[in-house]
Structure formats: C-alpha cells, structure tokens
Design a protein around this motif. Structure first.
Motif, PDB file in Angstrom:
ATOM      1  N   ALA A 134      -4.232  -3.305  -5.275  1.00  0.00           N
ATOM      2  CA  ALA A 134      -4.163  -3.320  -3.810  1.00  0.00           C
ATOM      3  C   ALA A 134      -5.532  -3.610  -3.208  1.00  0.00           C
ATOM      4  O   ALA A 134      -5.641  -4.331  -2.212  1.00  0.00           O
ATOM      5  CB  ALA A 134      -3.625  -1.993  -3.293  1.00  0.00           C
ATOM      6  N   LYS A 135      -6.567  -3.081  -3.827  1.00  0.00           N
ATOM      7  CA  LYS A 135      -7.930  -3.334  -3.363  1.00  0.00           C
ATOM      8  C   LYS A 135      -8.233  -4.833  -3.418  1.00  0.00           C
ATOM      9  O   LYS A 135      -8.796  -5.400  -2.476  1.00  0.00           O
ATOM     10  CB  LYS A 135      -8.903  -2.553  -4.246  1.00  0.00           C
TER      11      LYS A 135
ATOM     12  N   TYR B 128      -5.148   3.022   2.201  1.00  0.00           N
ATOM     13  CA  TYR B 128      -5.745   2.981   0.862  1.00  0.00           C
ATOM     14  C   TYR B 128      -6.439   4.308   0.534  1.00  0.00           C
ATOM     15  O   TYR B 128      -6.239   4.871  -0.539  1.00  0.00           O
ATOM     16  CB  TYR B 128      -6.739   1.818   0.777  1.00  0.00           C
ATOM     17  N   LYS B 129      -7.240   4.802   1.457  1.00  0.00           N
ATOM     18  CA  LYS B 129      -7.957   6.058   1.226  1.00  0.00           C
ATOM     19  C   LYS B 129      -7.002   7.232   1.090  1.00  0.00           C
ATOM     20  O   LYS B 129      -7.211   8.126   0.272  1.00  0.00           O
ATOM     21  CB  LYS B 129      -8.967   6.316   2.348  1.00  0.00           C
TER      22      LYS B 129
ATOM     23  N   LEU C  31       0.825  -1.214   0.000  1.00  0.00           N
ATOM     24  CA  LEU C  31       0.000   0.000   0.000  1.00  0.00           C
ATOM     25  C   LEU C  31       0.857   1.261   0.000  1.00  0.00           C
ATOM     26  O   LEU C  31       0.543   2.230  -0.689  1.00  0.00           O
ATOM     27  CB  LEU C  31      -0.943   0.001   1.200  1.00  0.00           C
TER      28      LEU C  31
ATOM     29  N   LEU D 298      -3.421   0.859  -7.374  1.00  0.00           N
ATOM     30  CA  LEU D 298      -4.439   1.067  -6.344  1.00  0.00           C
ATOM     31  C   LEU D 298      -5.536   0.006  -6.462  1.00  0.00           C
ATOM     32  O   LEU D 298      -5.965  -0.571  -5.456  1.00  0.00           O
ATOM     33  CB  LEU D 298      -5.022   2.471  -6.474  1.00  0.00           C
TER      34      LEU D 298
ATOM     35  N   ASN E  11      -7.483   0.201   5.127  1.00  0.00           N
ATOM     36  CA  ASN E  11      -8.409   1.170   4.541  1.00  0.00           C
ATOM     37  C   ASN E  11      -7.925   2.599   4.716  1.00  0.00           C
ATOM     38  O   ASN E  11      -8.094   3.429   3.819  1.00  0.00           O
ATOM     39  CB  ASN E  11      -9.812   1.012   5.137  1.00  0.00           C
TER      40      ASN E  11
ATOM     41  N   LYS F 261      -3.926   7.093  -0.095  1.00  0.00           N
ATOM     42  CA  LYS F 261      -3.325   6.968  -1.423  1.00  0.00           C
ATOM     43  C   LYS F 261      -4.311   7.355  -2.514  1.00  0.00           C
ATOM     44  O   LYS F 261      -3.970   8.053  -3.467  1.00  0.00           O
ATOM     45  CB  LYS F 261      -2.816   5.537  -1.660  1.00  0.00           C
ATOM     46  N   ARG F 262      -5.550   6.894  -2.390  1.00  0.00           N
ATOM     47  CA  ARG F 262      -6.580   7.212  -3.382  1.00  0.00           C
ATOM     48  C   ARG F 262      -6.804   8.721  -3.469  1.00  0.00           C
ATOM     49  O   ARG F 262      -6.864   9.280  -4.555  1.00  0.00           O
ATOM     50  CB  ARG F 262      -7.887   6.505  -3.035  1.00  0.00           C
TER      51      ARG F 262
END
Length: 69
Positions: free
Chosen positions: A28-29, A60-61, A16, A25, A57, A63-64
């Motif tokens: 990774a999900k 992830y968020k 991540l 991304l 999460n 990075k998103r």
C-alpha cells in the motif's frame, strides 16, 4: 481527468481499508507513492493530491498502528 482521479482515490482507500497484514501494508505504501508520482506527471492540482495524501496517510497510520498494538 477529474473522474479518473476520484476513481483512483476511491480504489486506494478501498485497498487501504482491506489491509490484513504487514506485507499488504508495504504494498500500500508503494501504491500511494506511485499514485502521487503518476498524478504529478499528469499535472493534477497539487492541492488535491495533498488532500488525498493526507487521507491516505491517516488510514495508513491507523492500519500500521493496529499491527503493533
């Protein structure tokens, strides 16, 4: 089993943190989803899975959001 669980968790966090584009991304999900399913199948403590999922999460968020700023 605990040791392997921690190793998997650390590897996913490294993945991540190394994301550089939207394709990574999405991968990774899928990795996170597979992690959860695998450890549910292995009968790992749900509380530990949820704690790690919360960490995943959050990263992830972050990075998103960095791709859409």
């Amino acid at each position: 089993m605990e040791k392997v669980f921690r190793q998997h968790t650390n590897k996913i966090i490294k993945i991540l943190n190394s994301i550089n584009d939207e394709g990574q991304l999405e991968c990774a999900k899928n990795i996170i989803s597979n992690f959860v399913e695998y450890w549910k199948f292995k009968k790992m403590d749900v509380k530990q899975i949820r704690n790690n999922l919360a960490t995943f999460n959050m990263i992830y968020k972050f990075k998103r959001n960095s791709f859409y700023e």
